[in-house]
Enzyme design. Structure first.
Site, PDB file in Angstrom:
ATOM      1  N   ASP A   1       1.303  -0.692   0.202  1.00  0.00           N
ATOM      2  CA  ASP A   1      -0.160   0.231   0.048  1.00  0.00           C
ATOM      3  C   ASP A   1       0.415   1.382   0.363  1.00  0.00           C
ATOM      4  O   ASP A   1       2.219   1.286   0.283  1.00  0.00           O
ATOM      5  CB  ASP A   1      -0.813   0.210   1.220  1.00  0.00           C
ATOM      6  CG  ASP A   1      -2.264   0.881   1.056  1.00  0.00           C
ATOM      7  OD1 ASP A   1      -3.103  -0.071   0.417  1.00  0.00           O
ATOM      8  OD2 ASP A   1      -2.193   1.809   1.090  1.00  0.00           O
TER       9      ASP A   1
ATOM     10  N   PHE B   1     -16.177 -11.638  -4.202  1.00  0.00           N
ATOM     11  CA  PHE B   1     -17.647 -11.901  -4.289  1.00  0.00           C
ATOM     12  C   PHE B   1     -18.177 -11.800  -2.878  1.00  0.00           C
ATOM     13  O   PHE B   1     -19.178 -12.389  -1.894  1.00  0.00           O
ATOM     14  CB  PHE B   1     -18.169 -13.355  -4.153  1.00  0.00           C
ATOM     15  CG  PHE B   1     -18.083 -13.401  -5.393  1.00  0.00           C
ATOM     16  CD1 PHE B   1     -19.079 -12.675  -6.787  1.00  0.00           C
ATOM     17  CD2 PHE B   1     -16.944 -14.804  -6.110  1.00  0.00           C
ATOM     18  CE1 PHE B   1     -18.569 -12.682  -8.718  1.00  0.00           C
ATOM     19  CE2 PHE B   1     -17.229 -15.087  -7.899  1.00  0.00           C
ATOM     20  CZ  PHE B   1     -17.360 -14.229  -8.238  1.00  0.00           C
TER      21      PHE B   1
ATOM     22  N   LYS C   1     -19.256 -11.679 -12.617  1.00  0.00           N
ATOM     23  CA  LYS C   1     -18.232 -10.685 -11.351  1.00  0.00           C
ATOM     24  C   LYS C   1     -19.702  -9.866 -11.578  1.00  0.00           C
ATOM     25  O   LYS C   1     -20.801  -9.343 -10.825  1.00  0.00           O
ATOM     26  CB  LYS C   1     -17.288  -9.544 -11.119  1.00  0.00           C
ATOM     27  CG  LYS C   1     -17.311  -8.743 -10.270  1.00  0.00           C
ATOM     28  CD  LYS C   1     -17.189  -8.993  -8.912  1.00  0.00           C
ATOM     29  CE  LYS C   1     -17.458  -7.916  -7.967  1.00  0.00           C
ATOM     30  NZ  LYS C   1     -17.823  -8.334  -6.334  1.00  0.00           N
TER      31      LYS C   1
ATOM     32  N   ASN D   1     -23.578  -8.847  -9.306  1.00  0.00           N
ATOM     33  CA  ASN D   1     -23.585  -8.293  -8.214  1.00  0.00           C
ATOM     34  C   ASN D   1     -24.834  -7.107  -9.033  1.00  0.00           C
ATOM     35  O   ASN D   1     -26.238  -6.825  -8.281  1.00  0.00           O
ATOM     36  CB  ASN D   1     -22.697  -6.644  -8.708  1.00  0.00           C
ATOM     37  CG  ASN D   1     -21.678  -7.496  -7.529  1.00  0.00           C
ATOM     38  OD1 ASN D   1     -21.678  -8.022  -6.579  1.00  0.00           O
ATOM     39  ND2 ASN D   1     -20.573  -6.590  -6.874  1.00  0.00           N
TER      40      ASN D   1
ATOM     41  N   PHE E   1     -31.770 -11.604  -0.353  1.00  0.00           N
ATOM     42  CA  PHE E   1     -31.783 -10.041  -1.178  1.00  0.00           C
ATOM     43  C   PHE E   1     -33.228 -10.023  -1.729  1.00  0.00           C
ATOM     44  O   PHE E   1     -33.798  -9.325  -2.487  1.00  0.00           O
ATOM     45  CB  PHE E   1     -31.198 -10.811  -2.222  1.00  0.00           C
ATOM     46  CG  PHE E   1     -29.723 -10.062  -1.653  1.00  0.00           C
ATOM     47  CD1 PHE E   1     -29.144 -10.747  -1.042  1.00  0.00           C
ATOM     48  CD2 PHE E   1     -29.023  -8.907  -2.410  1.00  0.00           C
ATOM     49  CE1 PHE E   1     -28.021 -10.778  -0.317  1.00  0.00           C
ATOM     50  CE2 PHE E   1     -27.497  -8.962  -2.127  1.00  0.00           C
ATOM     51  CZ  PHE E   1     -27.495  -9.015  -0.770  1.00  0.00           C
ATOM     52  N   LEU E   2     -34.509 -10.644  -0.186  1.00  0.00           N
ATOM     53  CA  LEU E   2     -35.744 -10.103  -0.504  1.00  0.00           C
ATOM     54  C   LEU E   2     -36.374  -9.282  -0.499  1.00  0.00           C
ATOM     55  O   LEU E   2     -37.436  -8.930   0.497  1.00  0.00           O
ATOM     56  CB  LEU E   2     -36.145 -10.283  -0.955  1.00  0.00           C
ATOM     57  CG  LEU E   2     -36.600 -11.701  -2.330  1.00  0.00           C
ATOM     58  CD1 LEU E   2     -37.486 -12.942  -2.715  1.00  0.00           C
ATOM     59  CD2 LEU E   2     -37.020 -10.915  -2.993  1.00  0.00           C
TER      60      LEU E   2
ATOM     61  N   GLY F   1     -27.022   0.173  -1.224  1.00  0.00           N
ATOM     62  CA  GLY F   1     -25.562   1.401  -0.854  1.00  0.00           C
ATOM     63  C   GLY F   1     -24.288   0.223  -1.228  1.00  0.00           C
ATOM     64  O   GLY F   1     -24.479  -0.034  -1.520  1.00  0.00           O
TER      65      GLY F   1
ATOM     66  N   CYS G   1     -20.722  -1.303  -4.134  1.00  0.00           N
ATOM     67  CA  CYS G   1     -21.003  -1.821  -5.083  1.00  0.00           C
ATOM     68  C   CYS G   1     -21.253  -2.025  -5.998  1.00  0.00           C
ATOM     69  O   CYS G   1     -21.015  -1.554  -7.252  1.00  0.00           O
ATOM     70  CB  CYS G   1     -20.231  -3.506  -4.425  1.00  0.00           C
ATOM     71  SG  CYS G   1     -18.326  -4.164  -4.350  1.00  0.00           S
TER      72      CYS G   1
HETATM   73  C1  UDX Z   1     -22.052  -7.113  -1.955  1.00  0.00           C
HETATM   74  C2  UDX Z   1     -22.779  -8.136  -2.138  1.00  0.00           C
HETATM   75  O1  UDX Z   1     -23.052  -8.950  -1.780  1.00  0.00           O
HETATM   76  C3  UDX Z   1     -20.881  -8.620  -2.781  1.00  0.00           C
HETATM   77  O2  UDX Z   1     -21.077 -10.041  -2.521  1.00  0.00           O
HETATM   78  C4  UDX Z   1     -20.155  -7.940  -3.625  1.00  0.00           C
HETATM   79  O3  UDX Z   1     -18.769  -8.579  -3.551  1.00  0.00           O
HETATM   80  C5  UDX Z   1     -19.949  -6.941  -3.320  1.00  0.00           C
HETATM   81  O4  UDX Z   1     -20.730  -6.505  -3.126  1.00  0.00           O
HETATM   82  P1  UDX Z   1     -21.777  -5.453   0.080  1.00  0.00           P
HETATM   83  O5  UDX Z   1     -22.046  -4.077  -0.409  1.00  0.00           O
HETATM   84  O6  UDX Z   1     -21.110  -5.410   1.158  1.00  0.00           O
HETATM   85  O7  UDX Z   1     -21.830  -7.151  -0.571  1.00  0.00           O
HETATM   86  O8  UDX Z   1     -23.284  -5.625   0.794  1.00  0.00           O
HETATM   87  P2  UDX Z   1     -24.852  -6.652   0.564  1.00  0.00           P
HETATM   88  O9  UDX Z   1     -24.545  -7.201   1.900  1.00  0.00           O
HETATM   89  O10 UDX Z   1     -24.612  -7.622  -0.140  1.00  0.00           O
HETATM   90  O11 UDX Z   1     -25.917  -4.861   0.457  1.00  0.00           O
HETATM   91  C6  UDX Z   1     -25.508  -4.297  -0.033  1.00  0.00           C
HETATM   92  C7  UDX Z   1     -27.116  -3.486   0.108  1.00  0.00           C
HETATM   93  O12 UDX Z   1     -28.153  -3.627  -0.763  1.00  0.00           O
HETATM   94  C8  UDX Z   1     -26.842  -2.596   1.139  1.00  0.00           C
HETATM   95  O13 UDX Z   1     -27.309  -1.125   1.116  1.00  0.00           O
HETATM   96  C9  UDX Z   1     -28.062  -3.234   2.137  1.00  0.00           C
HETATM   97  O14 UDX Z   1     -29.197  -2.539   2.792  1.00  0.00           O
HETATM   98  C10 UDX Z   1     -29.014  -3.522   0.521  1.00  0.00           C
HETATM   99  N1  UDX Z   1     -29.424  -5.138   0.488  1.00  0.00           N
HETATM  100  C11 UDX Z   1     -29.556  -5.619   0.513  1.00  0.00           C
HETATM  101  C12 UDX Z   1     -31.548  -4.565   0.754  1.00  0.00           C
HETATM  102  O15 UDX Z   1     -31.499  -3.201   0.627  1.00  0.00           O
HETATM  103  N2  UDX Z   1     -31.888  -5.990   1.328  1.00  0.00           N
HETATM  104  C13 UDX Z   1     -31.578  -7.220   0.545  1.00  0.00           C
HETATM  105  O16 UDX Z   1     -32.364  -7.762   0.770  1.00  0.00           O
HETATM  106  C14 UDX Z   1     -30.291  -7.028   0.346  1.00  0.00           C
END
Ligand code: UDX
Length: 458
Positions: free
Chosen positions: A30, A150, A207, A211, A252-253, A260, A263
């Site tokens: 880094d 992931f 990837k 996402n 994820f529902l 936010g 990613c």
């Molecule tokens: C995500 C992917 O899950 C991961 O596989 C990838 O490598 C990077 O992006 P991350 O951004 O850390 O990971 O968070 P994640 O837990 O996936 O949630 C992302 C956003 O979606 C959050 O703001 C969360 O609040 C929202 N979310 C998630 C929902 O609003 N509803 C859901 O059912 C799931």
């Protein structure tokens, strides 16, 4: 195997530490000397469950340095794990990836496999390979492989060691074998992670496609939730009912205030940008982005609909990070709602269990704006944050918020009016209190007993 990892953010550091855990010698590179010193002392610069323990446990196999020449010159594998932030036009900024590629080309003294772990547009691995081979010393050959990560923040260590899959994209059999060997401890007992070997462009696409699909799922359920609001259905039961179909799945529902983080927002925009550029626009992804833009301020709109003039009103905001279990504020819906509240002249009382200091820095630009009349004060406990508030907005489903005693809202607020962006509480529990409660895609609960307690005290 001698491995170097470029970048010590969520992806780079977690990858480096996980590879040390499975027996490799890893040098983490880094440019930030302060950060390196912190890591050398066994302290993680990011909040990630289990990471610090593994850093300490594997300290003999982990080196942290800014001397990239030393780290790269004789490495068997160099992993690029630097950021690919969003540009203004939505495309991915590859400056850091090519910055590291330049350093690799300058440093290499032997053949090497360079792995691109950063999320990069389809075709980038080809360009990185061409660039390094054109600029490296004569006689040295570099093979570039795509190996996306992931991991989700907050569960990054578990997601890496017990990954859903390892994807390796190469154009060269030898490079594929080297990476299979590197990951062998993870593909065997006790981890048994499935490994998919494919070509580079398919790996890069896996990837983004993954996402964007997850983001689509969230935007879809958020739209359904808004319709549930209008039609009197309950989105939680709808999600449950849908999820029982194994083709849909129950993850994820969860309806809420939009996705936010570092990613989904950038990866949806980057893939959409690429699709437009190639003349095959991803219309579903476009819709997903638009729905999310609107959803992230849905709580503010609900509040404004009820309290037309927010000037001078005290509004508590519970939760600042984009999700629980992380200190990350990138693309957190709290920021957008707080900006609107400040513009409307509200006095905000913000609570978060871990991110207050970084939020102060993040929002400072807004408070310097002359037009802003609202104020913001910070609290590390919920009681003080909601004390005398006119309304509460719940932005993050931290356990501290989910498990909070509902009677306290009644007791401490001026007016127990809650807007819950994460459906933290059961409607049947709320019904036991003198609270007005609006959530996402579920019935509105209006307090039935007039609040006379305060008047009685006076
Ligand atoms: C995500 C992917 O899950 C991961 O596989 C990838 O490598 C990077 O992006 P991350 O951004 O850390 O990971 O968070 P994640 O837990 O996936 O949630 C992302 C956003 O979606 C959050 O703001 C969360 O609040 C929202 N979310 C998630 C929902 O609003 N509803 C859901 O059912 C799931």
């Amino acid at each position: 195997m001698k491995i170097a990892v470029a970048g010590t953010g969520y992806v780079g550091l977690v990858t480096g530490v996980a590879l040390a855990e499975i027996g490799h010698n890893v040098t983490c590179v880094d440019i930030d000397e302060k950060k390196l010193e912190v890591m050398r002392n066994g302290i993680s610069p990011i909040y990630e469950e289990g990471l610090e323990e593994l850093m300490k446990k594997n300290k003999e196999r982990l080196t942290y340095t800014s001397n990239y020449k030393e780290a790269y010159k004789d490495a068997d594998v160099i992993i690029i794990g630097v950021g690919t932030p969003e540009r203004k036009d939505g495309s991915a900024n590859l400056d850091y990836v090519f910055g590291v590629s330049k350093q690799i080309a300058e440093s290499l003294e032997k053949d090497c496999v360079v792995v691109v772990k950063s999320t990069v547009p389809i075709g980038t691995n080809d360009e990185v390979e061409k660039y390094i081979n054109e600029n490296v010393k004569d006689g040295i050959l570099v093979h570039v492989a795509s190996n996306p990560e992931f991991l989700a923040q907050g569960t990054a260590v578990r997601d890496t060691l017990h990954a859903s899959r390892i994807v390796i994209g190469t154009e060269n059999k030898e490079a594929e074998e080297i990476l299979k060997k590197m990951y062998e401890p993870l593909t065997k007992e006790p981890y048994n992670v499935p490994l998919l070997a494919t070509n580079r462009r398919s790996a890069e696409m896996i990837k983004y496609a993954s996402n964007d699909f997850l983001a689509l799922k969230i935007s879809y359920i958020n739209e359904i939730a808004n319709l549930c609001d209008a039609l009197g259905a309950n989105v939680e039961d709808v999600s449950k009912g849908m999820g029982l179909d194994s083709r849909i799945g129950n993850k994820f529902l969860n309806a809420g205030i939009g996705y936010g983080g570092s990613c989904f927002p950038k990866d949806t925009k980057a893939l959409h940008f690429l699709s437009v550029q190639k003349g095959v626009e991803l219309k579903t992804v476009k819709a997903c982005i638009e729905v999310n833009e609107s959803q992230k301020t849905v709580l503010f709109r609900k509040l404004k609909n009820d309290i037309k003039d927010l000037n001078g009103k005290t509004i508590a905001v519970l939760g600042l990070t984009f999700k629980p279990g992380t200190d990350d504020l990138r693309e957190a819906p709290s920021i957008y709602n707080i900006e609107l509240l400040l513009d409307a002249g509200a006095n905000i009382k913000a609570y978060d269990p871990i991110s207050i200091e970084s939020f102060k820095k993040k929002i400072s630009y807004k408070l310097e704006d002359d037009g802003v009349t609202g104020t913001i004060t910070y609290f590390d406990n919920i009681d003080n944050a909601i004390m005398n508030a006119d309304a509460v907005l719940i932005m993050t489903e931290w356990p501290e918020i989910k498990n909070y005693d509902l009677s306290k809202y009644e007791e401490l607020m001026n007016n127990a009016l809650i807007y819950d962006g994460r459906n933290c509480y059961k409607l049947s529990d709320i019904a036991n209190y003198n609270i007005s409660y609006k959530s996402i895609g579920r019935a509105y609960h209006s307090k039935s007993i007039p609040k006379i307690k305060k008047k009685l005290h006076n």
